[in-house]
Scaffold this motif. Structure first.
Motif, mmCIF file in Angstrom:
data_model
loop_
_atom_site.group_PDB
_atom_site.id
_atom_site.type_symbol
_atom_site.label_atom_id
_atom_site.label_comp_id
_atom_site.label_asym_id
_atom_site.label_seq_id
_atom_site.Cartn_x
_atom_site.Cartn_y
_atom_site.Cartn_z
ATOM 1 N N VAL A 1 12.921 7.690 4.383
ATOM 2 C CA VAL A 1 12.896 6.366 4.998
ATOM 3 C C VAL A 1 14.294 5.762 5.005
ATOM 4 C CG1 VAL A 1 11.931 4.045 4.830
ATOM 5 C CG2 VAL A 1 10.506 6.009 4.289
ATOM 6 N N LEU B 1 6.391 3.645 9.600
ATOM 7 C CA LEU B 1 6.062 4.977 9.097
ATOM 8 C C LEU B 1 4.794 4.973 8.257
ATOM 9 C CD1 LEU B 1 9.597 6.293 8.133
ATOM 10 C CD2 LEU B 1 8.189 6.997 10.071
ATOM 11 N N SER C 1 1.619 7.010 9.710
ATOM 12 C CA SER C 1 1.219 8.237 9.023
ATOM 13 C C SER C 1 -0.236 8.201 8.570
ATOM 14 C CB SER C 1 2.132 8.506 7.827
ATOM 15 O OG SER C 1 1.959 7.509 6.848
ATOM 16 N N ILE D 1 3.353 11.224 13.603
ATOM 17 C CA ILE D 1 4.160 11.177 12.388
ATOM 18 C C ILE D 1 3.279 11.488 11.178
ATOM 19 C CG2 ILE D 1 5.561 9.701 10.910
ATOM 20 C CD1 ILE D 1 6.313 8.180 13.464
ATOM 21 N N HIS E 1 3.344 12.518 6.773
ATOM 22 C CA HIS E 1 4.060 12.449 5.500
ATOM 23 C C HIS E 1 4.213 13.870 4.969
ATOM 24 C CE1 HIS E 1 4.697 11.471 1.244
ATOM 25 N NE2 HIS E 1 5.235 10.379 1.733
ATOM 26 N N TYR F 1 9.216 11.748 5.955
ATOM 27 C CA TYR F 1 8.295 11.847 7.080
ATOM 28 C C TYR F 1 8.873 12.780 8.129
ATOM 29 C CZ TYR F 1 6.109 7.735 5.075
ATOM 30 O OH TYR F 1 5.484 6.872 4.232
#
Length: 90
Positions: free
Chosen positions: A23, A54, A58, A65, A67, A74
């Motif tokens: 991140v 995110l 996720s 997207i 994890h 990600y």
């Protein structure tokens, strides 16, 4: 919030490949991509948006997207055809 970084986030994650990005690194890339001398954009604003985007993306089943096994990293799902979708959205 007047900033929308969704497409930038997905494009950077596509370029990152299967390892993905943390991140923090992703926030830095988005900030550097969008920051100008005449804009009031701050890194904290970008980081908060990227982290929120995110996390929420996720958790969705249909999101491109995902994890990774590492905490806070990600990537784009290989099975998702986001590259085709991005090319068609013009």
């Amino acid at each position: 919030m007047k900033y929308r970084f969704d497409e930038d986030i997905i494009q950077i994650l596509l370029e990152a490949g299967n390892e993905g990005l943390s991140v923090r690194k992703l926030s830095r890339h988005v900030f550097n991509l969008r920051h100008t001398m005449f804009d009031e954009l701050t890194y904290d604003t970008v980081h908060a948006y990227v982290a929120r985007f995110l996390l929420s993306s996720s958790k969705s089943k249909h999101s491109p997207i995902i994890h990774t096994a590492k905490r806070g990293v990600y990537r784009v799902d290989d099975k998702c055809r986001i590259d085709v979708q991005l090319k068609l959205n013009f």
